[in-house]
Design a protein around this motif. Structure first.
Motif, PDB file in Angstrom:
ATOM      1  N   LEU A  49       0.823  -1.211   0.000  1.00  8.33           N
ATOM      2  CA  LEU A  49       0.000   0.000   0.000  1.00  8.33           C
ATOM      3  C   LEU A  49       0.860   1.265   0.000  1.00  8.33           C
ATOM      4  N   LEU A  50       1.901   1.287   0.835  1.00  7.10           N
ATOM      5  CA  LEU A  50       2.737   2.484   0.902  1.00  7.10           C
ATOM      6  C   LEU A  50       3.565   2.642  -0.371  1.00  7.10           C
ATOM      7  N   MET A  51       4.080   1.543  -0.911  1.00  7.23           N
ATOM      8  CA  MET A  51       4.812   1.628  -2.174  1.00  7.23           C
ATOM      9  C   MET A  51       3.897   2.133  -3.300  1.00  7.23           C
ATOM     10  N   LEU A  52       2.681   1.606  -3.341  1.00  8.17           N
ATOM     11  CA  LEU A  52       1.727   2.031  -4.369  1.00  8.17           C
ATOM     12  C   LEU A  52       1.371   3.507  -4.216  1.00  8.17           C
ATOM     13  N   ALA A  53       1.119   3.939  -2.966  1.00 14.89           N
ATOM     14  CA  ALA A  53       0.769   5.339  -2.716  1.00 14.89           C
ATOM     15  C   ALA A  53       1.901   6.273  -3.128  1.00 14.89           C
ATOM     16  N   ASP A  54       3.137   5.894  -2.809  1.00 14.45           N
ATOM     17  CA  ASP A  54       4.280   6.736  -3.164  1.00 14.45           C
ATOM     18  C   ASP A  54       4.511   6.752  -4.672  1.00 14.45           C
ATOM     19  N   THR A  55       4.350   5.601  -5.314  1.00 12.22           N
ATOM     20  CA  THR A  55       4.539   5.525  -6.766  1.00 12.22           C
ATOM     21  C   THR A  55       3.503   6.385  -7.490  1.00 12.22           C
ATOM     22  N   ILE A  56       2.257   6.321  -7.028  1.00 11.34           N
ATOM     23  CA  ILE A  56       1.206   7.157  -7.626  1.00 11.34           C
ATOM     24  C   ILE A  56       1.484   8.621  -7.355  1.00 11.34           C
ATOM     25  N   GLY A  57       1.782   8.950  -6.085  1.00 11.80           N
ATOM     26  CA  GLY A  57       1.956  10.344  -5.706  1.00 11.80           C
ATOM     27  C   GLY A  57       3.105  11.030  -6.418  1.00 11.80           C
ATOM     28  N   ARG A  58       4.246  10.367  -6.534  1.00  9.05           N
ATOM     29  CA  ARG A  58       5.409  11.034  -7.123  1.00  9.05           C
ATOM     30  C   ARG A  58       5.306  11.182  -8.636  1.00  9.05           C
ATOM     31  N   ASN A  59       4.323  10.541  -9.254  1.00  5.41           N
ATOM     32  CA  ASN A  59       4.152  10.667 -10.702  1.00  5.41           C
ATOM     33  C   ASN A  59       2.892  11.416 -11.098  1.00  5.41           C
ATOM     34  N   LEU A  60       2.128  11.911 -10.110  1.00  2.85           N
ATOM     35  CA  LEU A  60       0.882  12.608 -10.423  1.00  2.85           C
ATOM     36  C   LEU A  60       1.089  14.069 -10.772  1.00  2.85           C
TER      37      LEU A  60
END
Length: 336
Positions: free
Chosen positions: A297-308
């Motif tokens: 969940l945290l990896m997914l959240a960070d991956t989404i956030g840093r590319n949005l």
């Protein structure tokens, strides 16, 4: 005795979660401001990349991905402990003030220590633990009643109050700091993953190696603590001792995580719920699933956030809050 079919189900779920982590990691390795072609990704992983490709992957993206997985695992196990020992589905290290205590300690260290924080990477989890432990001690004392003893619901309410008070302390600290340090603390508060280098991983790993196996060792006691106090006492569980040691484990895991990721909330709330829905309430089965779910969940959240959004993206803490806050309200309404 755990039924064989449940053990097989747990193993299947663990394999699925590991696959999700690996897939998300591979996607995250190729995404970012600096391009890294997916066609070249496996060649770079095998050491056949250019200097630029190796730098992007091994010095920037891979450490960040590993940090988010490890921190997510720590927060998830911390949340599982707190939910089990308090018998409250709303318990989370970010909600009841543990993360805030760690944050204030790190802010004080950063603002008033004459040395650069990066020079003391391995001290940061310890600094965060001291702050979180002191906060948890006050929460424990203020939630204890002489006539009724320790009441889990009092712990939750007292923790929320301390979390709000510590947020005020953080504002006071920020108001007296110079601009550069204020920027760092602001990024920390928003959950902007900042410990994205290999030394931060090495600082985080010992805490997980010690306290996650310890929590698994105490899983049966955690099952008993999830029962009514009268039943637990009748089964011979020393409530005060077990709660204290498990609380220390929860504090240590949460403090170590937020010392390198910033103020991440709701991972410790959501991951145990996901695990409980998938495998049931037995902590022997629940904890490993919650750990992997939290890491993903945290990896997914960070991956989404840093590319949005460009150039810096959206902090992972904000992404998890956008998902976790509605879920928290849903749980609150369901319990009322």
């Amino acid at each position: 005795m755990i039924p064989t079919n449940l053990i097989k189900k747990q193993q299947l779920i663990l394999l699925v979660l590991i696959a999700l982590i690996l897939i998300t990691a591979l996607i995250g390795m190729g995404l970012g401001a600096a391009s890294l072609s997916y066609n070249r990704l496996f060649s770079v992983i095998l050491g056949q990349g250019t200097f630029k490709e190796n730098f992007i992957l091994f010095s920037i993206r891979l450490p960040r991905l590993v940090v988010t997985v490890l921190a997510g695992m720590a927060l998830a196990v911390s949340g599982a402990i707190l939910q089990g020992m308090t018998r409250n589905d709303l318990a989370d290290p970010g909600i009841i003030g543990i993360n805030s205590g760690a944050g204030v300690a790190i802010a004080v260290f950063f603002l008033f220590s004459p040395i650069e924080v990066d020079s003391f990477v391995y001290l940061l989890p310890l600094v965060a633990f001291v702050g979180a432990f002191l906060t948890a001690s006050f929460i424990y004392v203020f939630s204890y009643r002489r006539n009724t003893g320790f009441q889990p619901i009092s712990l939750i309410l007292t923790g929320i109050g301390f979390s709000m008070a510590l947020s005020g302390v953080m504002v006071v600290l920020i108001s007296s700091a110079d601009r550069q340090k204020v920027d760092f603390i602001s990024r920390w508060l928003s959950g902007n993953i900042w410990g994205t280098d290999w030394p931060f991983i090495m600082a985080l790993i010992p805490w997980l190696i010690i306290f996650i196996p310890y929590t698994l060792f105490k899983a049966r006691r955690l099952n008993l603590l999830s029962l009514d106090d009268t039943v637990s006492t009748g089964l011979g569980v020393p409530l005060g001792k077990e709660r204290l040691t498990l609380l220390i484990a929860a504090i240590a895991l949460a403090a170590a995580a937020v010392s390198v990721t910033g103020g991440i909330a709701f991972i410790g709330l959501m991951a145990p719920h996901i695990a409980r829905a998938l495998i049931g309430p037995r902590h022997q089965l629940l904890i490993p699933i919650a750990a992997l779910a939290g890491g993903w969940l945290l990896m997914l959240a960070d991956t989404i956030g840093r590319n949005l959004a460009e150039p810096d993206g959206i902090p992972a803490g904000i992404v998890t809050a956008l998902i976790g806050a509605p879920y928290f309200l849903y749980l609150l309404m369901r319990k009322s």
